[in-house]
Scaffold this motif. Structure first.
Motif, PDB file in Angstrom:
ATOM      1  N   ALA A 157       8.759 -21.949  41.995  1.00 12.45           N
ATOM      2  CA  ALA A 157       7.534 -21.409  42.123  1.00 12.45           C
ATOM      3  C   ALA A 157       7.418 -20.750  43.582  1.00 12.45           C
ATOM      4  CB  ALA A 157       6.616 -22.362  41.968  1.00 12.45           C
ATOM      5  N   GLY A 158       7.044 -19.192  43.525  1.00 14.44           N
ATOM      6  CA  GLY A 158       7.023 -18.675  44.909  1.00 14.44           C
ATOM      7  C   GLY A 158       8.108 -17.749  45.244  1.00 14.44           C
ATOM      8  N   ASP A 206       8.598 -28.308  47.221  1.00 16.08           N
ATOM      9  CA  ASP A 206       9.852 -27.404  47.108  1.00 16.08           C
ATOM     10  C   ASP A 206      11.139 -28.589  47.469  1.00 16.08           C
ATOM     11  OD1 ASP A 206       8.649 -25.194  46.727  1.00 16.08           O
ATOM     12  OD2 ASP A 206       8.575 -24.468  48.845  1.00 16.08           O
ATOM     13  N   SER A 258       7.569 -22.904  35.569  1.00 10.30           N
ATOM     14  CA  SER A 258       6.038 -23.198  35.565  1.00 10.30           C
ATOM     15  C   SER A 258       5.649 -23.640  36.936  1.00 10.30           C
ATOM     16  CB  SER A 258       5.664 -23.934  34.315  1.00 10.30           C
ATOM     17  OG  SER A 258       6.227 -25.413  34.657  1.00 10.30           O
ATOM     18  N   ALA A 276      10.163 -17.139  35.600  1.00  8.10           N
ATOM     19  CA  ALA A 276      10.008 -18.073  36.422  1.00  8.10           C
ATOM     20  C   ALA A 276       9.565 -19.466  36.045  1.00  8.10           C
ATOM     21  CB  ALA A 276       8.972 -17.669  37.341  1.00  8.10           C
ATOM     22  N   GLU A 308       0.621 -27.697  39.578  1.00  7.81           N
ATOM     23  CA  GLU A 308       1.680 -26.466  39.257  1.00  7.81           C
ATOM     24  C   GLU A 308       3.125 -26.812  39.949  1.00  7.81           C
ATOM     25  OE1 GLU A 308       0.060 -22.914  41.164  1.00  7.81           O
ATOM     26  OE2 GLU A 308      -1.516 -23.195  39.904  1.00  7.81           O
ATOM     27  N   ARG A 309       3.161 -27.606  40.905  1.00  9.61           N
ATOM     28  CA  ARG A 309       4.876 -27.662  41.445  1.00  9.61           C
ATOM     29  C   ARG A 309       5.297 -28.900  41.827  1.00  9.61           C
ATOM     30  NH1 ARG A 309       5.888 -23.636  45.777  1.00  9.61           N
ATOM     31  NH2 ARG A 309       4.302 -21.806  45.754  1.00  9.61           N
TER      32      ARG A 309
END
Lengths: 257, 257
Positions: A243-244, B222, A257, A255, B23-24
Protein backbone atom coordinates in the motif's frame (compact mmCIF):
# COMPACT_ATOMS: atom_id res chain seq x y z
CA UNK A 1 29.53 -19.81 9.77
CA UNK A 2 32.71 -17.88 10.59
CA UNK A 3 33.91 -18.71 7.10
CA UNK A 4 36.22 -15.71 7.12
CA UNK A 5 37.71 -16.17 10.58
CA UNK A 6 41.48 -16.58 10.61
CA UNK A 7 42.56 -14.56 7.57
CA UNK A 8 46.31 -14.17 8.08
CA UNK A 9 47.31 -11.40 5.66
CA UNK A 10 46.15 -8.54 3.46
CA UNK A 11 46.41 -10.89 0.48
CA UNK A 12 44.10 -13.44 2.09
CA UNK A 13 41.71 -10.62 2.96
CA UNK A 14 41.57 -9.35 -0.60
CA UNK A 15 41.01 -12.86 -1.92
CA UNK A 16 38.13 -13.32 0.52
CA UNK A 17 36.57 -10.00 -0.47
CA UNK A 18 36.67 -10.93 -4.15
CA UNK A 19 35.14 -14.29 -3.32
CA UNK A 20 32.29 -12.60 -1.44
CA UNK A 21 31.63 -10.39 -4.46
CA UNK A 22 31.67 -13.37 -6.82
CA UNK A 23 29.09 -15.14 -4.66
CA UNK A 24 26.85 -12.35 -3.39
CA UNK A 25 27.05 -9.20 -5.54
CA UNK A 26 23.69 -8.22 -6.99
CA UNK A 27 24.76 -8.74 -10.60
CA UNK A 28 23.71 -12.35 -9.83
CA UNK A 29 20.16 -11.37 -8.85
CA UNK A 30 17.39 -12.57 -11.20
CA UNK A 31 15.91 -9.05 -11.35
CA UNK A 32 19.17 -7.69 -12.79
CA UNK A 33 19.32 -10.51 -15.31
CA UNK A 34 15.83 -9.52 -16.46
CA UNK A 35 16.70 -5.80 -16.46
CA UNK A 36 19.90 -6.18 -18.43
CA UNK A 37 18.43 -8.71 -20.80
CA UNK A 38 15.68 -6.36 -21.97
CA UNK A 39 13.01 -8.59 -20.46
CA UNK A 40 11.18 -6.06 -18.27
CA UNK A 41 8.42 -3.73 -19.40
CA UNK A 42 8.61 0.05 -19.07
CA UNK A 43 6.65 0.12 -15.80
CA UNK A 44 9.03 -2.40 -14.22
CA UNK A 45 12.07 -0.38 -15.33
CA UNK A 46 10.40 2.75 -13.91
CA UNK A 47 9.91 0.95 -10.59
CA UNK A 48 13.59 0.00 -10.54
CA UNK A 49 14.80 3.55 -11.32
CA UNK A 50 12.41 5.10 -8.79
CA UNK A 51 13.45 2.79 -5.97
CA UNK A 52 17.12 2.98 -6.80
CA UNK A 53 16.76 6.77 -6.57
CA UNK A 54 16.24 6.33 -2.84
CA UNK A 55 19.55 4.50 -2.62
CA UNK A 56 21.31 7.21 -4.64
CA UNK A 57 19.77 9.92 -2.48
CA UNK A 58 21.14 8.39 0.72
CA UNK A 59 24.68 7.68 -0.47
CA UNK A 60 26.02 11.19 0.25
CA UNK A 61 24.28 11.08 3.63
CA UNK A 62 26.03 7.85 4.56
CA UNK A 63 29.30 9.31 3.32
CA UNK A 64 28.69 12.39 5.46
CA UNK A 65 28.01 10.07 8.41
CA UNK A 66 31.48 8.63 7.84
CA UNK A 67 33.07 12.10 7.70
CA UNK A 68 31.14 13.03 10.83
CA UNK A 69 33.01 10.43 12.90
CA UNK A 70 36.40 10.51 11.26
CA UNK A 71 39.24 12.30 13.08
CA UNK A 72 41.77 11.89 10.24
CA UNK A 73 41.75 14.95 7.93
CA UNK A 74 43.52 12.99 5.19
CA UNK A 75 40.84 10.30 5.12
CA UNK A 76 38.10 12.97 5.24
CA UNK A 77 39.67 14.81 2.29
CA UNK A 78 39.78 11.64 0.19
CA UNK A 79 36.28 10.57 1.19
CA UNK A 80 34.82 13.99 0.42
CA UNK A 81 35.27 13.26 -3.28
CA UNK A 82 32.36 10.84 -3.04
CA UNK A 83 30.00 13.54 -1.82
CA UNK A 84 31.19 15.87 -4.59
CA UNK A 85 30.57 13.13 -7.13
CA UNK A 86 27.02 12.50 -6.01
CA UNK A 87 25.85 15.98 -5.02
CA UNK A 88 28.05 18.09 -7.34
CA UNK A 89 30.50 20.73 -6.15
CA UNK A 90 29.45 23.99 -4.44
CA UNK A 91 28.68 26.81 -6.87
CA UNK A 92 25.50 25.53 -8.48
CA UNK A 93 25.74 24.68 -12.19
CA UNK A 94 29.32 25.96 -12.21
CA UNK A 95 30.24 23.24 -9.75
CA UNK A 96 29.34 20.56 -12.26
CA UNK A 97 26.54 18.05 -12.25
CA UNK A 98 26.30 15.39 -9.54
CA UNK A 99 25.26 11.75 -9.78
CA UNK A 100 21.87 12.40 -8.21
CA UNK A 101 20.99 14.85 -11.00
CA UNK A 102 22.08 12.27 -13.56
CA UNK A 103 19.88 9.68 -11.89
CA UNK A 104 16.90 12.02 -11.97
CA UNK A 105 17.53 12.51 -15.70
CA UNK A 106 17.35 8.76 -16.14
CA UNK A 107 14.05 8.71 -14.23
CA UNK A 108 12.67 11.58 -16.32
CA UNK A 109 13.74 9.84 -19.52
CA UNK A 110 11.77 6.80 -18.37
CA UNK A 111 8.65 8.95 -18.03
CA UNK A 112 8.69 9.60 -14.27
CA UNK A 113 8.04 13.08 -12.89
CA UNK A 114 11.28 14.15 -11.13
CA UNK A 115 9.22 15.94 -8.47
CA UNK A 116 7.43 12.68 -7.68
CA UNK A 117 10.73 10.80 -7.61
CA UNK A 118 12.41 13.38 -5.37
CA UNK A 119 9.38 13.39 -3.05
CA UNK A 120 10.24 9.75 -2.19
CA UNK A 121 6.61 8.81 -1.69
CA UNK A 122 6.36 5.76 -3.92
CA UNK A 123 9.44 3.93 -2.61
CA UNK A 124 8.95 0.31 -1.48
CA UNK A 125 9.21 0.18 2.32
CA UNK A 126 11.65 -2.73 2.10
CA UNK A 127 13.97 -0.62 -0.08
CA UNK A 128 13.76 2.22 2.40
CA UNK A 129 14.58 -0.13 5.30
CA UNK A 130 17.56 -1.67 3.49
CA UNK A 131 19.04 1.67 2.46
CA UNK A 132 18.52 3.17 5.90
CA UNK A 133 20.22 0.11 7.40
CA UNK A 134 23.28 1.00 5.34
CA UNK A 135 23.29 4.56 6.64
CA UNK A 136 22.92 3.38 10.24
CA UNK A 137 25.69 0.80 9.75
CA UNK A 138 28.12 3.48 8.60
CA UNK A 139 27.17 5.74 11.50
CA UNK A 140 27.36 3.06 14.19
CA UNK A 141 30.04 0.49 13.32
CA UNK A 142 33.79 0.99 13.46
CA UNK A 143 35.38 3.33 10.92
CA UNK A 144 37.08 0.30 9.36
CA UNK A 145 33.73 -1.44 8.86
CA UNK A 146 32.20 1.78 7.52
CA UNK A 147 34.94 2.03 4.88
CA UNK A 148 34.68 -1.70 4.12
CA UNK A 149 30.94 -1.49 3.48
CA UNK A 150 31.71 0.63 0.39
CA UNK A 151 33.68 -2.20 -1.20
CA UNK A 152 30.83 -3.40 -3.40
CA UNK A 153 32.21 -0.74 -5.75
CA UNK A 154 34.99 -3.21 -6.54
CA UNK A 155 32.38 -5.08 -8.55
CA UNK A 156 30.41 -2.11 -9.94
CA UNK A 157 32.30 -1.50 -13.19
CA UNK A 158 31.41 -4.99 -14.37
CA UNK A 159 27.71 -4.48 -13.77
CA UNK A 160 27.71 -1.04 -15.43
CA UNK A 161 29.59 -2.37 -18.46
CA UNK A 162 26.90 -5.04 -18.80
CA UNK A 163 24.01 -2.70 -18.06
CA UNK A 164 24.71 0.07 -20.57
CA UNK A 165 24.69 -1.99 -23.78
CA UNK A 166 22.07 -4.36 -22.35
CA UNK A 167 19.57 -1.61 -21.62
CA UNK A 168 20.28 0.29 -24.84
CA UNK A 169 19.77 -2.84 -26.91
CA UNK A 170 16.85 -4.16 -24.91
CA UNK A 171 14.56 -1.15 -24.52
CA UNK A 172 13.43 1.30 -27.19
CA UNK A 173 12.53 3.73 -24.39
CA UNK A 174 16.14 3.95 -23.14
CA UNK A 175 18.54 6.37 -24.87
CA UNK A 176 22.26 7.01 -24.64
CA UNK A 177 21.77 10.30 -22.76
CA UNK A 178 19.95 8.41 -19.98
CA UNK A 179 23.03 6.25 -19.38
CA UNK A 180 25.16 9.21 -18.21
CA UNK A 181 25.20 8.12 -14.59
CA UNK A 182 26.63 4.69 -15.40
CA UNK A 183 29.22 5.94 -17.90
CA UNK A 184 30.72 8.25 -15.30
CA UNK A 185 30.67 5.58 -12.60
CA UNK A 186 32.85 3.42 -14.86
CA UNK A 187 35.77 5.67 -13.93
CA UNK A 188 34.65 6.94 -10.50
CA UNK A 189 33.97 3.53 -8.94
CA UNK A 190 37.44 2.00 -9.57
CA UNK A 191 39.14 5.08 -8.11
CA UNK A 192 36.93 4.92 -4.96
CA UNK A 193 37.13 1.17 -4.49
CA UNK A 194 40.90 1.23 -5.04
CA UNK A 195 41.26 3.69 -2.21
CA UNK A 196 38.94 1.73 0.10
CA UNK A 197 40.65 -1.57 -0.69
CA UNK A 198 44.08 -0.10 0.09
CA UNK A 199 42.63 1.31 3.30
CA UNK A 200 41.24 -1.99 4.60
CA UNK A 201 44.35 -3.91 3.51
CA UNK A 202 46.43 -1.54 5.62
CA UNK A 203 44.14 -0.99 8.61
CA UNK A 204 42.72 -4.48 9.10
CA UNK A 205 45.79 -5.83 10.88
CA UNK A 206 44.41 -8.84 12.76
CA UNK A 207 42.31 -11.88 11.85
CA UNK A 208 39.44 -10.36 13.87
CA UNK A 209 39.48 -7.06 12.01
CA UNK A 210 39.82 -8.83 8.64
CA UNK A 211 36.75 -10.89 9.48
CA UNK A 212 34.89 -7.69 10.41
CA UNK A 213 35.81 -6.25 6.99
CA UNK A 214 34.43 -9.35 5.28
CA UNK A 215 31.24 -9.18 7.30
CA UNK A 216 30.81 -5.52 6.39
CA UNK A 217 31.00 -6.40 2.70
CA UNK A 218 28.54 -9.27 3.21
CA UNK A 219 26.19 -6.85 4.98
CA UNK A 220 26.42 -4.42 2.06
CA UNK A 221 25.77 -7.18 -0.49
CA UNK A 222 22.66 -8.04 1.55
CA UNK A 223 21.56 -4.39 1.38
CA UNK A 224 21.78 -4.40 -2.42
CA UNK A 225 20.22 -7.86 -2.78
CA UNK A 226 17.26 -7.02 -0.54
CA UNK A 227 16.38 -4.03 -2.72
CA UNK A 228 16.15 -6.25 -5.80
CA UNK A 229 14.22 -8.91 -3.91
CA UNK A 230 11.63 -6.27 -3.03
CA UNK A 231 11.37 -5.09 -6.65
CA UNK A 232 11.22 -8.64 -7.96
CA UNK A 233 8.51 -9.57 -5.48
CA UNK A 234 6.26 -6.55 -6.03
CA UNK A 235 6.71 -5.92 -9.74
CA UNK A 236 7.66 -9.24 -11.35
CA UNK A 237 6.55 -12.27 -9.33
CA UNK A 238 3.12 -10.88 -8.46
CA UNK A 239 3.68 -10.78 -4.70
CA UNK A 240 1.58 -7.61 -4.49
CA UNK A 241 2.56 -3.95 -4.39
CA UNK A 242 2.58 -2.70 -0.77
CA UNK A 243 0.00 0.00 0.00
CA UNK A 244 1.28 3.44 -0.94
CA UNK A 245 4.09 2.26 -3.22
CA UNK A 246 4.43 3.16 -6.91
CA UNK A 247 1.96 1.45 -9.23
CA UNK A 248 3.07 1.44 -12.88
CA UNK A 249 0.36 2.40 -15.37
CA UNK A 250 0.27 -1.09 -16.77
CA UNK A 251 -0.18 -2.64 -13.30
CA UNK A 252 -3.07 -0.51 -12.06
CA UNK A 253 -5.44 -2.72 -10.15
CA UNK A 254 -2.70 -5.13 -9.08
CA UNK A 255 -1.74 -3.33 -5.87
CA UNK A 256 -2.17 -5.16 -2.58
CA UNK A 257 -5.35 -4.33 -0.71
CA UNK B 1 -0.96 11.80 -0.24
CA UNK B 2 -1.53 13.69 3.03
CA UNK B 3 -4.68 11.66 3.48
CA UNK B 4 -4.57 12.20 7.23
CA UNK B 5 -3.83 15.92 7.24
CA UNK B 6 -6.43 18.05 9.03
CA UNK B 7 -7.74 15.64 11.67
CA UNK B 8 -9.65 17.94 14.03
CA UNK B 9 -10.19 15.87 17.19
CA UNK B 10 -9.17 12.78 19.15
CA UNK B 11 -12.26 11.05 17.75
CA UNK B 12 -11.21 11.72 14.17
CA UNK B 13 -7.72 10.52 15.01
CA UNK B 14 -8.97 7.24 16.46
CA UNK B 15 -11.22 6.69 13.44
CA UNK B 16 -8.24 7.28 11.12
CA UNK B 17 -6.06 4.87 13.09
CA UNK B 18 -8.68 2.13 12.87
CA UNK B 19 -9.01 2.77 9.15
CA UNK B 20 -5.24 2.41 8.69
CA UNK B 21 -5.37 -0.91 10.51
CA UNK B 22 -8.28 -2.12 8.41
CA UNK B 23 -6.35 -1.33 5.22
CA UNK B 24 -2.74 -2.10 6.09
CA UNK B 25 -2.41 -4.48 9.04
CA UNK B 26 -0.58 -7.67 8.16
CA UNK B 27 -3.54 -9.95 8.80
CA UNK B 28 -4.35 -9.03 5.16
CA UNK B 29 -1.02 -10.32 3.85
CA UNK B 30 -1.19 -13.42 1.61
CA UNK B 31 1.50 -15.15 3.68
CA UNK B 32 -0.65 -14.91 6.81
CA UNK B 33 -3.65 -16.24 4.92
CA UNK B 34 -1.54 -19.26 3.92
CA UNK B 35 -0.15 -19.66 7.45
CA UNK B 36 -3.49 -19.48 9.21
CA UNK B 37 -5.23 -21.61 6.61
CA UNK B 38 -2.90 -24.56 7.14
CA UNK B 39 -1.51 -24.23 3.63
CA UNK B 40 2.21 -24.02 4.39
CA UNK B 41 4.58 -26.91 4.89
CA UNK B 42 6.63 -27.41 8.03
CA UNK B 43 9.75 -25.80 6.56
CA UNK B 44 7.79 -22.67 5.65
CA UNK B 45 6.30 -22.45 9.14
CA UNK B 46 9.81 -22.87 10.56
CA UNK B 47 11.04 -20.00 8.38
CA UNK B 48 8.24 -17.80 9.68
CA UNK B 49 8.89 -18.62 13.36
CA UNK B 50 12.65 -18.17 12.95
CA UNK B 51 12.36 -14.79 11.28
CA UNK B 52 9.65 -13.58 13.61
CA UNK B 53 12.01 -14.44 16.47
CA UNK B 54 14.21 -11.58 15.32
CA UNK B 55 11.25 -9.22 15.65
CA UNK B 56 10.42 -10.60 19.12
CA UNK B 57 14.04 -10.25 20.19
CA UNK B 58 14.18 -6.56 19.29
CA UNK B 59 10.86 -5.50 20.86
CA UNK B 60 12.28 -5.04 24.39
CA UNK B 61 15.23 -3.16 22.87
CA UNK B 62 12.92 -0.71 21.09
CA UNK B 63 10.92 -0.35 24.29
CA UNK B 64 14.12 0.36 26.17
CA UNK B 65 14.98 2.96 23.51
CA UNK B 66 11.70 4.65 24.37
CA UNK B 67 12.44 4.56 28.11
CA UNK B 68 15.91 5.91 27.39
CA UNK B 69 14.51 9.16 26.02
CA UNK B 70 11.45 9.61 28.22
CA UNK B 71 11.62 12.18 31.02
CA UNK B 72 8.19 11.27 32.47
CA UNK B 73 8.53 8.67 35.26
CA UNK B 74 4.84 7.83 34.99
CA UNK B 75 5.08 6.97 31.32
CA UNK B 76 8.29 5.02 31.94
CA UNK B 77 6.61 3.01 34.71
CA UNK B 78 3.70 2.07 32.45
CA UNK B 79 5.93 1.30 29.48
CA UNK B 80 8.24 -0.88 31.60
CA UNK B 81 5.49 -3.50 31.72
CA UNK B 82 6.21 -4.27 28.07
CA UNK B 83 9.82 -5.16 28.81
CA UNK B 84 8.73 -7.33 31.73
CA UNK B 85 6.26 -9.10 29.47
CA UNK B 86 8.83 -9.92 26.82
CA UNK B 87 11.96 -10.53 28.88
CA UNK B 88 10.38 -11.75 32.13
CA UNK B 89 10.87 -10.09 35.51
CA UNK B 90 14.20 -10.02 37.36
CA UNK B 91 14.82 -13.05 39.53
CA UNK B 92 15.23 -15.77 36.93
CA UNK B 93 12.56 -18.47 36.88
CA UNK B 94 10.96 -16.87 39.93
CA UNK B 95 10.30 -13.76 37.86
CA UNK B 96 8.09 -15.66 35.51
CA UNK B 97 8.55 -16.56 31.89
CA UNK B 98 8.82 -13.84 29.23
CA UNK B 99 7.44 -13.74 25.71
CA UNK B 100 10.81 -14.42 24.13
CA UNK B 101 11.11 -17.70 26.02
CA UNK B 102 7.61 -18.63 24.85
CA UNK B 103 8.58 -17.82 21.28
CA UNK B 104 11.66 -20.02 21.54
CA UNK B 105 9.43 -22.84 22.78
CA UNK B 106 7.31 -22.42 19.66
CA UNK B 107 10.46 -22.61 17.53
CA UNK B 108 11.67 -25.69 19.37
CA UNK B 109 8.29 -27.35 18.97
CA UNK B 110 8.59 -26.75 15.24
CA UNK B 111 11.90 -28.62 15.21
CA UNK B 112 14.33 -25.69 15.25
CA UNK B 113 17.35 -25.71 17.56
CA UNK B 114 16.83 -22.80 20.02
CA UNK B 115 20.59 -22.13 19.98
CA UNK B 116 20.45 -21.69 16.20
CA UNK B 117 17.40 -19.43 16.50
CA UNK B 118 18.93 -17.31 19.25
CA UNK B 119 22.17 -17.03 17.27
CA UNK B 120 20.20 -15.03 14.66
CA UNK B 121 22.30 -16.31 11.79
CA UNK B 122 19.59 -17.55 9.44
CA UNK B 123 17.40 -14.43 9.51
CA UNK B 124 16.44 -12.93 6.13
CA UNK B 125 18.33 -9.64 5.68
CA UNK B 126 15.11 -7.87 4.70
CA UNK B 127 13.53 -8.92 8.01
CA UNK B 128 16.55 -7.66 9.89
CA UNK B 129 16.43 -4.32 8.06
CA UNK B 130 12.69 -3.86 8.70
CA UNK B 131 12.93 -4.70 12.39
CA UNK B 132 16.00 -2.50 12.87
CA UNK B 133 14.14 0.34 11.13
CA UNK B 134 11.49 0.05 13.86
CA UNK B 135 14.11 0.30 16.60
CA UNK B 136 15.72 3.32 14.94
CA UNK B 137 12.33 4.97 14.47
CA UNK B 138 11.54 4.70 18.18
CA UNK B 139 14.97 6.04 19.10
CA UNK B 140 14.95 8.97 16.67
CA UNK B 141 11.41 10.27 16.19
CA UNK B 142 9.35 12.24 18.69
CA UNK B 143 8.15 10.47 21.81
CA UNK B 144 4.58 10.79 20.50
CA UNK B 145 5.52 9.00 17.26
CA UNK B 146 7.45 6.37 19.21
CA UNK B 147 4.35 5.60 21.30
CA UNK B 148 2.12 5.71 18.21
CA UNK B 149 4.25 3.16 16.37
CA UNK B 150 3.15 0.56 18.93
CA UNK B 151 -0.49 0.94 17.93
CA UNK B 152 -0.53 -2.07 15.64
CA UNK B 153 -1.34 -3.87 18.89
CA UNK B 154 -4.85 -2.50 18.53
CA UNK B 155 -5.31 -5.09 15.81
CA UNK B 156 -3.26 -7.95 17.29
CA UNK B 157 -5.97 -9.76 19.28
CA UNK B 158 -7.92 -10.37 16.08
CA UNK B 159 -4.96 -11.97 14.35
CA UNK B 160 -4.06 -14.10 17.39
CA UNK B 161 -7.67 -15.28 17.75
CA UNK B 162 -7.55 -16.38 14.10
CA UNK B 163 -4.05 -17.83 14.29
CA UNK B 164 -4.44 -20.14 17.29
CA UNK B 165 -7.32 -22.30 16.02
CA UNK B 166 -6.11 -21.97 12.41
CA UNK B 167 -2.67 -23.33 13.17
CA UNK B 168 -3.92 -26.03 15.56
CA UNK B 169 -6.41 -27.27 12.97
CA UNK B 170 -4.11 -26.86 9.98
CA UNK B 171 -0.85 -28.44 11.11
CA UNK B 172 -0.35 -31.79 12.83
CA UNK B 173 3.09 -30.54 13.95
CA UNK B 174 1.60 -27.67 16.00
CA UNK B 175 0.39 -28.36 19.53
CA UNK B 176 -1.51 -26.36 22.12
CA UNK B 177 1.60 -25.85 24.28
CA UNK B 178 3.31 -24.11 21.36
CA UNK B 179 0.55 -21.48 21.24
CA UNK B 180 1.42 -20.10 24.69
CA UNK B 181 2.85 -16.86 23.34
CA UNK B 182 -0.31 -15.97 21.45
CA UNK B 183 -2.73 -16.94 24.26
CA UNK B 184 -1.00 -14.56 26.65
CA UNK B 185 -0.86 -11.76 24.07
CA UNK B 186 -4.66 -11.97 23.83
CA UNK B 187 -4.82 -10.19 27.19
CA UNK B 188 -1.51 -8.26 27.14
CA UNK B 189 -2.00 -6.55 23.78
CA UNK B 190 -5.37 -4.89 24.55
CA UNK B 191 -4.00 -3.51 27.83
CA UNK B 192 -0.92 -2.06 26.06
CA UNK B 193 -2.75 -0.71 23.05
CA UNK B 194 -5.44 0.81 25.26
CA UNK B 195 -2.78 2.74 27.14
CA UNK B 196 -1.04 3.87 23.93
CA UNK B 197 -4.32 4.88 22.30
CA UNK B 198 -5.29 6.99 25.32
CA UNK B 199 -1.82 8.53 25.24
CA UNK B 200 -1.95 9.62 21.60
CA UNK B 201 -5.56 10.81 21.91
CA UNK B 202 -4.47 13.08 24.74
CA UNK B 203 -1.03 14.20 23.52
CA UNK B 204 -1.69 14.67 19.80
CA UNK B 205 -3.35 18.04 20.20
CA UNK B 206 -2.99 19.54 16.72
CA UNK B 207 -3.77 18.40 13.16
CA UNK B 208 -0.02 18.18 12.53
CA UNK B 209 0.66 15.93 15.50
CA UNK B 210 -2.38 13.77 14.68
CA UNK B 211 -1.04 13.30 11.15
CA UNK B 212 2.35 12.34 12.61
CA UNK B 213 0.61 9.70 14.75
CA UNK B 214 -1.11 8.28 11.67
CA UNK B 215 2.14 8.21 9.73
CA UNK B 216 3.84 6.40 12.62
CA UNK B 217 1.18 3.69 12.49
CA UNK B 218 1.52 3.46 8.69
CA UNK B 219 5.28 3.11 9.11
CA UNK B 220 4.78 0.29 11.60
CA UNK B 221 2.31 -1.49 9.32
CA UNK B 222 4.98 -1.27 6.60
CA UNK B 223 7.51 -2.84 8.99
CA UNK B 224 5.24 -5.83 9.61
CA UNK B 225 4.21 -6.15 5.95
CA UNK B 226 7.79 -6.07 4.68
CA UNK B 227 8.70 -9.00 6.92
CA UNK B 228 5.96 -11.13 5.39
CA UNK B 229 6.84 -9.99 1.86
CA UNK B 230 10.38 -11.25 2.45
CA UNK B 231 9.13 -14.61 3.76
CA UNK B 232 6.61 -14.96 0.94
CA UNK B 233 9.25 -14.14 -1.67
CA UNK B 234 11.97 -16.47 -0.39
CA UNK B 235 9.92 -19.42 0.87
CA UNK B 236 6.66 -19.45 -1.10
CA UNK B 237 6.91 -17.69 -4.47
CA UNK B 238 10.33 -19.11 -5.36
CA UNK B 239 12.13 -15.77 -5.47
CA UNK B 240 15.24 -17.43 -4.07
CA UNK B 241 16.61 -17.69 -0.54
CA UNK B 242 19.29 -15.01 0.00
CA UNK B 243 22.79 -16.37 0.65
CA UNK B 244 23.27 -17.24 4.32
CA UNK B 245 19.57 -17.37 5.21
CA UNK B 246 17.77 -20.40 6.63
CA UNK B 247 17.14 -23.21 4.15
CA UNK B 248 14.39 -25.62 5.26
CA UNK B 249 15.23 -29.28 4.87
CA UNK B 250 12.64 -29.70 2.15
CA UNK B 251 14.04 -26.74 0.15
CA UNK B 252 17.71 -27.75 0.09
CA UNK B 253 19.11 -26.94 -3.30
CA UNK B 254 16.70 -24.06 -3.87
CA UNK B 255 18.86 -21.37 -2.27
CA UNK B 256 20.03 -18.47 -4.42
CA UNK B 257 23.52 -18.81 -5.82
Amino acid sequence: MRRYAGLASAEELEKALREIGAERYHNLHPFHRLLHGGRLNRGQVQAWALNRYYYQSRIPMKDAALLARCTDPGLRREWLQRILDHDGAPGGREGGEGGIERWLRLCEGLGLDPVYVGGETGILPAVRFAVDAYRHFVAERSLLEAVASSLTELFAPGIHAERIPGMLAGYDFVSESMMGYFRIRLTQAPRDSGFALDYVREHADSPESREAVCNALIFKCDVLWAQLDALHHAYVLGGGIPAGAFVPEDMTGRAAS
